[in-house]
Design a protein around this motif. Structure first.
Motif, PDB file in Angstrom:
ATOM      1  N   LYS A  46      -6.840   9.903 -10.417  1.00 25.52           N
ATOM      2  CA  LYS A  46      -7.397   9.935  -9.522  1.00 25.52           C
ATOM      3  C   LYS A  46      -6.866   9.212  -8.174  1.00 25.52           C
ATOM      4  O   LYS A  46      -6.168   7.845  -8.566  1.00 25.52           O
ATOM      5  CB  LYS A  46      -8.902   9.278  -9.729  1.00 25.52           C
ATOM      6  CG  LYS A  46      -9.792   9.049  -8.394  1.00 25.52           C
ATOM      7  CD  LYS A  46      -9.644   7.659  -8.128  1.00 25.52           C
ATOM      8  CE  LYS A  46     -10.457   7.409  -6.761  1.00 25.52           C
ATOM      9  NZ  LYS A  46     -10.821   5.872  -6.399  1.00 25.52           N
ATOM     10  N   PHE A  47      -6.865   9.539  -6.937  1.00 22.17           N
ATOM     11  CA  PHE A  47      -6.298   8.642  -5.751  1.00 22.17           C
ATOM     12  C   PHE A  47      -7.343   8.530  -5.027  1.00 22.17           C
ATOM     13  O   PHE A  47      -8.156   9.294  -4.467  1.00 22.17           O
ATOM     14  CB  PHE A  47      -5.310   9.644  -5.286  1.00 22.17           C
ATOM     15  CG  PHE A  47      -3.926   9.697  -6.190  1.00 22.17           C
ATOM     16  CD1 PHE A  47      -2.890   8.816  -5.821  1.00 22.17           C
ATOM     17  CD2 PHE A  47      -3.900  10.601  -6.939  1.00 22.17           C
ATOM     18  CE1 PHE A  47      -1.808   8.932  -6.794  1.00 22.17           C
ATOM     19  CE2 PHE A  47      -2.781  10.690  -7.828  1.00 22.17           C
ATOM     20  CZ  PHE A  47      -1.966   9.885  -7.911  1.00 22.17           C
ATOM     21  N   GLY A  48      -7.494   7.265  -4.533  1.00 19.85           N
ATOM     22  CA  GLY A  48      -8.459   6.993  -3.628  1.00 19.85           C
ATOM     23  C   GLY A  48      -8.303   6.984  -2.137  1.00 19.85           C
ATOM     24  O   GLY A  48      -7.354   7.464  -1.900  1.00 19.85           O
ATOM     25  N   GLY A  49      -9.242   6.860  -1.398  1.00 16.07           N
ATOM     26  CA  GLY A  49      -9.117   7.093   0.047  1.00 16.07           C
ATOM     27  C   GLY A  49      -7.819   6.428   0.748  1.00 16.07           C
ATOM     28  O   GLY A  49      -7.351   7.338   1.569  1.00 16.07           O
ATOM     29  N   THR A  50      -7.611   5.210   0.472  1.00 14.77           N
ATOM     30  CA  THR A  50      -6.439   4.853   0.954  1.00 14.77           C
ATOM     31  C   THR A  50      -5.154   5.503   0.669  1.00 14.77           C
ATOM     32  O   THR A  50      -4.066   5.640   1.438  1.00 14.77           O
ATOM     33  CB  THR A  50      -6.054   3.175   0.911  1.00 14.77           C
ATOM     34  OG1 THR A  50      -7.667   2.564   0.837  1.00 14.77           O
ATOM     35  CG2 THR A  50      -5.304   2.429   1.866  1.00 14.77           C
ATOM     36  N   SER A  51      -5.142   5.758  -0.559  1.00  9.64           N
ATOM     37  CA  SER A  51      -3.961   6.599  -1.070  1.00  9.64           C
ATOM     38  C   SER A  51      -3.707   7.901  -0.709  1.00  9.64           C
ATOM     39  O   SER A  51      -2.587   8.562  -0.647  1.00  9.64           O
ATOM     40  CB  SER A  51      -3.915   6.771  -2.719  1.00  9.64           C
ATOM     41  OG  SER A  51      -4.292   5.477  -3.369  1.00  9.64           O
ATOM     42  N   VAL A  52      -4.768   8.473   0.149  1.00 13.65           N
ATOM     43  CA  VAL A  52      -4.588   9.804   0.701  1.00 13.65           C
ATOM     44  C   VAL A  52      -5.007   9.670   2.230  1.00 13.65           C
ATOM     45  O   VAL A  52      -5.029  10.548   3.011  1.00 13.65           O
ATOM     46  CB  VAL A  52      -5.503  10.734   0.083  1.00 13.65           C
ATOM     47  CG1 VAL A  52      -4.585  11.280  -1.294  1.00 13.65           C
ATOM     48  CG2 VAL A  52      -6.732  10.520  -0.087  1.00 13.65           C
ATOM     49  N   GLY A  53      -4.658   8.358   2.679  1.00 17.01           N
ATOM     50  CA  GLY A  53      -5.110   8.149   4.244  1.00 17.01           C
ATOM     51  C   GLY A  53      -4.628   8.405   5.376  1.00 17.01           C
ATOM     52  O   GLY A  53      -4.697   8.434   6.446  1.00 17.01           O
ATOM     53  N   SER A  54      -3.066   9.090   4.992  1.00 14.42           N
ATOM     54  CA  SER A  54      -2.435   9.573   6.028  1.00 14.42           C
ATOM     55  C   SER A  54      -1.426  10.698   5.765  1.00 14.42           C
ATOM     56  O   SER A  54      -1.336  11.021   4.338  1.00 14.42           O
ATOM     57  CB  SER A  54      -1.339   8.464   6.825  1.00 14.42           C
ATOM     58  OG  SER A  54      -0.752   8.148   5.890  1.00 14.42           O
ATOM     59  N   ALA A  55      -0.993  11.398   6.402  1.00 10.74           N
ATOM     60  CA  ALA A  55       0.039  12.616   5.993  1.00 10.74           C
ATOM     61  C   ALA A  55       1.165  11.714   5.339  1.00 10.74           C
ATOM     62  O   ALA A  55       1.402  12.499   4.173  1.00 10.74           O
ATOM     63  CB  ALA A  55       0.440  13.247   7.512  1.00 10.74           C
ATOM     64  N   VAL A  61      -5.675  16.097 -10.946  1.00  7.05           N
ATOM     65  CA  VAL A  61      -5.716  15.279  -9.865  1.00  7.05           C
ATOM     66  C   VAL A  61      -7.086  15.229  -9.259  1.00  7.05           C
ATOM     67  O   VAL A  61      -7.267  16.332  -8.690  1.00  7.05           O
ATOM     68  CB  VAL A  61      -4.409  15.630  -8.926  1.00  7.05           C
ATOM     69  CG1 VAL A  61      -4.517  14.650  -7.675  1.00  7.05           C
ATOM     70  CG2 VAL A  61      -3.085  15.499  -9.771  1.00  7.05           C
ATOM     71  N   VAL A  62      -7.610  14.032  -9.127  1.00 11.81           N
ATOM     72  CA  VAL A  62      -8.934  13.860  -8.345  1.00 11.81           C
ATOM     73  C   VAL A  62      -8.731  13.177  -7.004  1.00 11.81           C
ATOM     74  O   VAL A  62      -7.909  12.076  -7.079  1.00 11.81           O
ATOM     75  CB  VAL A  62      -9.859  13.217  -9.296  1.00 11.81           C
ATOM     76  CG1 VAL A  62     -11.299  12.650  -8.607  1.00 11.81           C
ATOM     77  CG2 VAL A  62      -9.905  13.832 -10.653  1.00 11.81           C
ATOM     78  N   GLY A 113     -13.301  14.178  -6.159  1.00 16.30           N
ATOM     79  CA  GLY A 113     -14.083  13.309  -6.655  1.00 16.30           C
ATOM     80  C   GLY A 113     -15.321  13.257  -5.977  1.00 16.30           C
ATOM     81  O   GLY A 113     -15.525  13.929  -4.969  1.00 16.30           O
ATOM     82  N   TYR A 114     -16.306  12.278  -6.371  1.00 17.90           N
ATOM     83  CA  TYR A 114     -17.425  11.963  -5.637  1.00 17.90           C
ATOM     84  C   TYR A 114     -18.767  13.102  -5.497  1.00 17.90           C
ATOM     85  O   TYR A 114     -19.783  12.767  -5.892  1.00 17.90           O
ATOM     86  CB  TYR A 114     -17.270  11.585  -4.217  1.00 17.90           C
ATOM     87  CG  TYR A 114     -18.258  11.199  -3.135  1.00 17.90           C
ATOM     88  CD1 TYR A 114     -19.101  10.271  -3.532  1.00 17.90           C
ATOM     89  CD2 TYR A 114     -18.393  11.956  -2.231  1.00 17.90           C
ATOM     90  CE1 TYR A 114     -20.150   9.797  -2.484  1.00 17.90           C
ATOM     91  CE2 TYR A 114     -19.113  11.501  -1.155  1.00 17.90           C
ATOM     92  CZ  TYR A 114     -20.241  10.358  -1.513  1.00 17.90           C
ATOM     93  OH  TYR A 114     -20.955   9.992  -0.383  1.00 17.90           O
ATOM     94  N   SER A 122     -15.949   8.294  -6.912  1.00 21.82           N
ATOM     95  CA  SER A 122     -14.807   9.296  -7.313  1.00 21.82           C
ATOM     96  C   SER A 122     -14.033   9.040  -8.611  1.00 21.82           C
ATOM     97  O   SER A 122     -13.533   9.559  -9.421  1.00 21.82           O
ATOM     98  CB  SER A 122     -13.695   9.218  -6.426  1.00 21.82           C
ATOM     99  OG  SER A 122     -14.058  10.066  -5.022  1.00 21.82           O
ATOM    100  N   ASP A 123     -14.232   7.267  -8.615  1.00 28.98           N
ATOM    101  CA  ASP A 123     -13.653   6.604  -9.889  1.00 28.98           C
ATOM    102  C   ASP A 123     -14.237   7.284 -11.198  1.00 28.98           C
ATOM    103  O   ASP A 123     -13.852   7.875 -12.275  1.00 28.98           O
ATOM    104  CB  ASP A 123     -13.810   5.447 -10.084  1.00 28.98           C
ATOM    105  CG  ASP A 123     -13.102   4.517  -9.002  1.00 28.98           C
ATOM    106  OD1 ASP A 123     -12.057   5.190  -8.288  1.00 28.98           O
ATOM    107  OD2 ASP A 123     -13.474   3.493  -8.717  1.00 28.98           O
ATOM    108  N   TYR A 124     -15.800   7.654 -10.923  1.00 26.99           N
ATOM    109  CA  TYR A 124     -16.640   8.129 -11.962  1.00 26.99           C
ATOM    110  C   TYR A 124     -16.366   9.548 -12.302  1.00 26.99           C
ATOM    111  O   TYR A 124     -16.224   9.929 -13.535  1.00 26.99           O
ATOM    112  CB  TYR A 124     -18.282   7.878 -11.439  1.00 26.99           C
ATOM    113  CG  TYR A 124     -19.183   8.171 -12.517  1.00 26.99           C
ATOM    114  CD1 TYR A 124     -19.030   7.892 -13.845  1.00 26.99           C
ATOM    115  CD2 TYR A 124     -20.688   8.336 -12.183  1.00 26.99           C
ATOM    116  CE1 TYR A 124     -20.075   7.657 -14.860  1.00 26.99           C
ATOM    117  CE2 TYR A 124     -21.614   8.519 -12.912  1.00 26.99           C
ATOM    118  CZ  TYR A 124     -21.278   8.231 -14.214  1.00 26.99           C
ATOM    119  OH  TYR A 124     -22.114   8.192 -15.209  1.00 26.99           O
TER     120      TYR A 124
END
Ligand code: ADP
Ligand code: ASP
Ligand code: MG
Length: 438
Positions: free
Chosen positions: A5-14, A32-33, A180-181, A198-200
């Motif tokens: 699972k990748f959180g918001g910052t991890s996919v926050g830009s190109a 992959v979530v 996620g989410y 999304s972790d859930y």
């Protein structure tokens, strides 16, 4: 199979999306979530607020700004015109859809639909990027398998059955991408697993496919021994027991959603917390093993209210506690902490919705005192009662901080202390200094 699972910052830009793509293309057929790109869900909440207030112009301004941001990401992410075009169509269709809600009645139902768009866009964009780079990835739509029941709890039997079926339909895929989410509720309406959920999603998916491991990739190298947003000099904890991690998540360690440990624990699936910005860092492994006899970390839960009921009649009275707890149950208000003495009981709650009614009802049984703006500070570790000395170290650390309640013995994993919100920083720093930094 693993769940990553990748959180918001991890996919926050190109660029971040490209970095994630490198991490997930290891050759293994994993799930992959993804969260929405950082800031997106907050913007969607803001758009909804304007629409609740019947201000479509306010909403449109944010929608347009957000859409422009996405068109910028598209230019940077894709290299071919074909995929730029595909991504533009994808993003446009979601923003056109959001715009339709500016013209009609706006209720909780429409809000849930608007909030779902962030994850739908991020996963769609990632899948297109992977396809452009030649990866045979497939999108699994969370709305087709993630579901909650009538009590708004996830329905693991349904999730497993539907997800297994979807995976079976795509055995030729080399990678699965999913949201996620977001989920559907028992009535088939679009819903979500609460902010940070999304972790859930990742752990529910991990449980459903009996994953070998659940990885939560974020912007920090694992669970730190104190809240890095509040305290100086925190460091990562390498190993945590499921119970320790659950206590930390529940009591405010934002790196994990409070409910995300349970599905992993029930199915004995290790959870690894990893850093997208520093993929080689070891992070934190959460499993059934723990380092014995050690205090591991401290977390704090904000917005707590304490309520004390003092009654001369409690002395040797049976049924007093039942009557008190029943009042909280009647108002569906969960209790976090409890301390008792011969003449009274103190409890804490984090939901003030029925506070006035609860206090009114409690007055039947004694004198009631309420303290608002409190914080639960939770010290977590392997704290079995025959390990001597840990209570003394905790109390010694808190020697200059007024403490309203102390609780230990409910589990072997935590000591909780209730302090004023204005003393939170001082309490957390003092605990770090005494327990970890000397
Ligand atoms: P994501 O968007 O990847 O889900 P979150 O913002 O939800 O990320 O969680 C990561 C953040 O949690 C970190 O940036 C950090 O500021 C915060 N955090 C709070 N307490 C802790 C802790 N004990 N250890 C690590 N991070 C923590
Ligand atoms: N995007 C959602 C949020 O910001 C869910 C998540 O990121 O976990 O709350
Ligand atoms: Mg999070």
């Amino acid at each position: 199979m693993k769940v990553l699972k990748f959180g918001g910052t991890s996919v926050g830009s190109a660029q971040r999306m490209k970095d994630v793509a490198k991490l997930i293309c290891s050759g293994d057929r994993n799930i992959v979530v993804l969260s929405a790109m950082s800031g997106t869900t907050n913007s969607l909440v803001e758009i909804s607020d304007y629409l609740y207030k019947k201000n479509p112009d306010g909403a449109n301004e944010i929608i347009n700004k957000l859409a422009q941001k996405y068109y910028g990401h598209i230019e940077e992410l894709y290299s071919t015109d074909e995929y730029k075009q595909k991504a533009k169509e994808l993003v446009k269709s979601h923003f056109d859809y959001i715009r339709t809600f500016t013209k009609d009645l706006f209720t909780l139902f429409e809000e849930k639909v608007v909030l779902a768009q962030g994850e739908l866009i991020s996963t769609g964009m990632m899948n297109l990027y992977l396809n452009e780079t030649g990866v045979n990835s497939v999108l699994l739509l969370a709305l087709e398998y993630m579901r909650t029941d009538k009590n708004a709890e996830p329905d693991p039997v349904y999730i497993k059955e539907r997800l297994t079926k979807l995976l079976d339909e795509h055995t030729d895929a080399s990678l699965y991408i999913t949201q996620g989410y977001i989920c559907r509720n028992a009535y088939g309406e679009i819903d979500n697993l609460q902010r940070g959920g999304s972790d859930y999603s990742a752990s529910l998916i991990g449980a459903a496919v009996n994953a070998e491991e659940i990885q939560i990739w974020t912007d920090i190298d694992g669970m730190h021994n104190n809240d890095p947003r509040v305290v100086d000099k925190t460091s990562p904890v390498r190993n945590l027991h499921f119970e320790e991690a659950a206590e930390l998540a529940y009591f405010g360690a934002k790196i994990l959603h409070p409910t995300c440990i349970l599905p992993a624990k029930l199915n004995n699936i290790p959870v690894r917390l990893l850093n997208t910005m520093q993929p080689e860092a070891p992070g934190t492994l959460i499993s059934n093993n723990t380092e014995k006899g050690k205090i591991k970390a401290v977390a704090a839960k904000d917005n707590i209210i304490s309520i004390k009921i003092k009654s001369g009649r409690m002395l040797l009275a049976t049924g007093f506690l039942r009557k008190v707890f029943e009042i909280f149950e009647n108002y569906q208000t969960p209790i976090d902490m409890v301390t008792t003495s011969e003449v009274g009981v103190s409890v804490t709650i984090d939901n003030r919705k029925h506070l006035e009614e609860i206090v009114d009802d409690l007055k039947k049984y004694g004198t009631v005192t309420v303290d608002e703006d409190m914080v639960i500070v939770c010290v977590v570790g392997d704290l079995e009662w025959d390990n001597v000395g840990f209570e003394a170290r905790i109390v010694q650390a808190m020697k200059d901080v007024p403490v309203r309640m102390i609780s230990y013995g409910g589990s072997n994993y935590n000591v909780s202390l209730l302090v004023k919100a204005s003393d939170k920083k001082k309490a957390l720093q003092a605990l770090s200094d005494h327990l970890f930094n000397n």
